[in-house]
Design an enzyme around this catalytic site. Structure first.
Site, PDB file in Angstrom:
ATOM      1  CB  CYS A  57       4.194  -0.158  -6.354  1.00 36.51           C
ATOM      2  SG  CYS A  57       4.456  -1.894  -6.667  1.00 36.51           S
ATOM      3  N   GLY A 102       0.823  -1.205   0.000  1.00 33.77           N
ATOM      4  CA  GLY A 102       0.000   0.000   0.000  1.00 33.77           C
ATOM      5  C   GLY A 102       0.853   1.250   0.000  1.00 33.77           C
ATOM      6  CB  SER A 103      -0.038   4.768   0.614  1.00 33.77           C
ATOM      7  OG  SER A 103      -0.534   4.772   1.947  1.00 33.77           O
ATOM      8  N   GLY A 135       1.904   2.535   5.338  1.00 32.24           N
ATOM      9  CA  GLY A 135       2.970   1.590   5.647  1.00 32.24           C
ATOM     10  C   GLY A 135       3.767   1.968   6.878  1.00 32.24           C
ATOM     11  CD  GLU A 187       7.380  -5.521  -1.410  1.00 35.57           C
ATOM     12  OE1 GLU A 187       7.787  -4.526  -2.058  1.00 35.57           O
ATOM     13  OE2 GLU A 187       8.083  -6.521  -1.212  1.00 35.57           O
TER      14      GLU A 187
END
Length: 514
Positions: free
Chosen positions: A301, A245-246, A250, A267
């Site tokens: 991403c 995620g963001s 994170g 990630e």
């Protein structure tokens, strides 16, 4: 694209108009959470709905998973691999309908939807082989008649929290490796793509049943993040959380997991750049840049965000790039002519527009694109024209990740300057250089080159293979998933020393006579 009936696809995948959001393998639970509907970003139509997981449902799943782990960890790893092999075979049977659902619910074009399911199949194939190679090392002891070695044991429950942009592949990267490692999995998918997660569990249920796999080895909890997020991250029953995620979320995940001394695979965001030197194959570079920038409508991403161009090729490359952008087919994700589908929702569209305004405010120049498309075929309000902007790397907006097709052009003079620009962002996921000059490419891969977890030569930033470890540095989180030796993160390491003598010598020559 002509109107079409998606009911046949849903029926093939076992989906109904209302679907339970909690599964422990083969058993679907009646849930206490709120009902949520899923709409396609391609045409705004209702696909189906999911009854979400409630707090009590979650605790019941965790209890079932804990109990299942006690049995699953003792199944020989190659037999765990055989289960994964069968899951891969089942996914092959459903590649087409699952690929269509990924495309329709998330918005990526059908070819990318198929590619995502293929990633699931590929990681199954990889994990089958890995199940026979959970190796440790033997070391020589300093003490006579002593043997030292290390080995890896199953860890426990692995919590997988996946993002909307890869509705099924990210789960598989984690779940298939966790399975062969002897772990059990609790999956919390993004609320934007619940149906894809439900479909996956429908597909694998038969394999689990045929192999008499205990309930609780593979679990689904389709739950609202506000209801479940902090509870899962703070849950001491889950020794490892894999979060995609963001960066902002994170950081919170890392803190909550770290406070209980758990492990996390993070990630997070990317701000991926391609350096284009005068000795690049320009036609090949253009193809890589366009796919990297507009593939999945810029919602990877690993999407290409920045192009760092040598001043001698800047104008020509920009002209050719704009020419391609002018002709990009934008439309329904399932239309075979489409190369750019919609953004996932209207919030993503607004974020795209806000970022473009910030580019202008900071002194950047919009070269092409940036509009929300109108008309009957774009009635969902989620279609935008991919944007190219001329900027300077220090702009605050350029230092951030915009999860949309917004591509920045930046000019450089020397390779040293290009690498400095490349690395001068908080993120460190994927990177690339296009050049036929070995001195340039090897410099990019050296200690003074790219600071990213992925560095490519004459290949774009997106489209990583499952055979390599996937992940990044800095604010990307530092985690690794998928191939190489990423499996070690899903197991606990143990050093063993065996004394096969009748003496008890101490290490470091210490004398301690009682």
């Amino acid at each position: 694209m002509k109107d079409f009936d998606f009911k046949a696809v849903l029926a093939e995948l076992g989906l109904e108009s209302v679907n339970p959001g909690v599964c422990t393998g083969t058993e679907w639970k009646k849930t206490s959470g709120k009902f949520i509907e899923s709409y396609s970003p391609s045409d705004g139509k209702l696909i189906a709905g999911v009854q979400q997981c409630g707090a009590d449902d979650y605790h019941e799943v965790i209890a079932t998973a804990k109990n299942a782990f006690l049995t699953w960890r003792m199944v020989p790893a190659p037999k765990r691999g055989e289960l994964v092999r069968q899951i891969g075979q089942e996914l092959r049977k459903y590649k087409e309908p699952l690929g269509k659902l990924v495309s329709y619910e998330m918005g990526k074009i059908y070819q990318e939807g198929l590619g995502e399911v293929q990633e699931m199949i590929d990681i199954c194939d990889f994990a089958v082989g890995q199940s026979r190679q959970l190796y440790g090392f033997t070391m020589h002891s300093e003490r006579a008649k002593h043997r030292m070695y290390d080995q890896y044991h199953p860890l426990g429950i692995v919590g997988v929290v996946s993002a909307f942009n890869f509705p099924v592949a990210v789960w598989s990267w984690n779940a298939m490796i966790a399975l062969i490692a002897g772990d059990v999995v609790v999956w919390k998918p993004s609320s934007k793509v619940y149906l894809c997660a439900v479909a996956v569990h429908k597909i694998i249920a038969g394999v689990l049943k045929e192999n008499n796999v205990p309930e609780g080895v593979l679990n689904l909890v389709a739950a609202d993040s506000k209801m479940l997020g902090d509870s899962l991250f703070s849950d001491k029953n889950i020794p490892l959380v894999s979060f995609t995620g963001s960066t902002n979320i994170g950081k919170k995940v890392g803190r909550l997991v770290g406070e209980r001394l758990g492990r996390s695979i993070l990630e997070l965001g990317g701000n991926n750049a391609i350096i284009v030197t005068p000795e690049a194959d320009m036609e090949m570079t253009l193809r890589a840049v366009v796919f990297g920038a507009v593939g999945t409508c810029g919602q990877r991403c690993t999407s290409t965000r920045r192009i760092i161009l040598h001043e001698s090729v800047y104008d020509e490359f920009k002209q050719k790039l704009v020419s391609i952008y002018q002709k990009l087919p934008i439309g329904h994700a399932l239309d075979e002519k489409t190369l750019v589908g919609p953004l996932v929702d209207k919030w993503a569209v607004q974020d795209f527009l806000n970022s473009i305004e910030r580019v202008k405010q900071e002194g950047g120049k919009i070269i092409i694109g940036g509009e929300v498309l109108e008309g009957e075929e774009y009635s969902s309000g989620t279609f935008v024209r991919p944007c190219i902007a001329e900027v300077e790397n220090h702009y605050s907006i350029v230092q951030e990740e915009t999860f949309a097709p917004l591509l920045y052009l930046i000019k450089y003079k020397t390779l040293e300057e290009a690498i400095q620009i490349h690395n001068d962002v908080p993120q460190g996921l994927s990177s690339a250089i296009f050049s036929t000059n070995m001195l340039e490419t090897e410099t990019f891969l050296s200690h003074e080159g790219s600071d990213c977890g992925i560095a490519n030569i004459n290949i774009g930033t997106s489209g990583a293979e499952i055979g390599g470890a996937f992940g990044g540095e800095k604010e990307t989180g530092g985690g690794r998933e998928s191939g190489s030796d990423a499996w070690k993160a899903y197991m606990r390491r143990q050093t063993n020393t065996v004394n096969y003598s009748t003496e008890l010598p101490l290490a470091q020559g210490i004398e301690f006579n009682v």
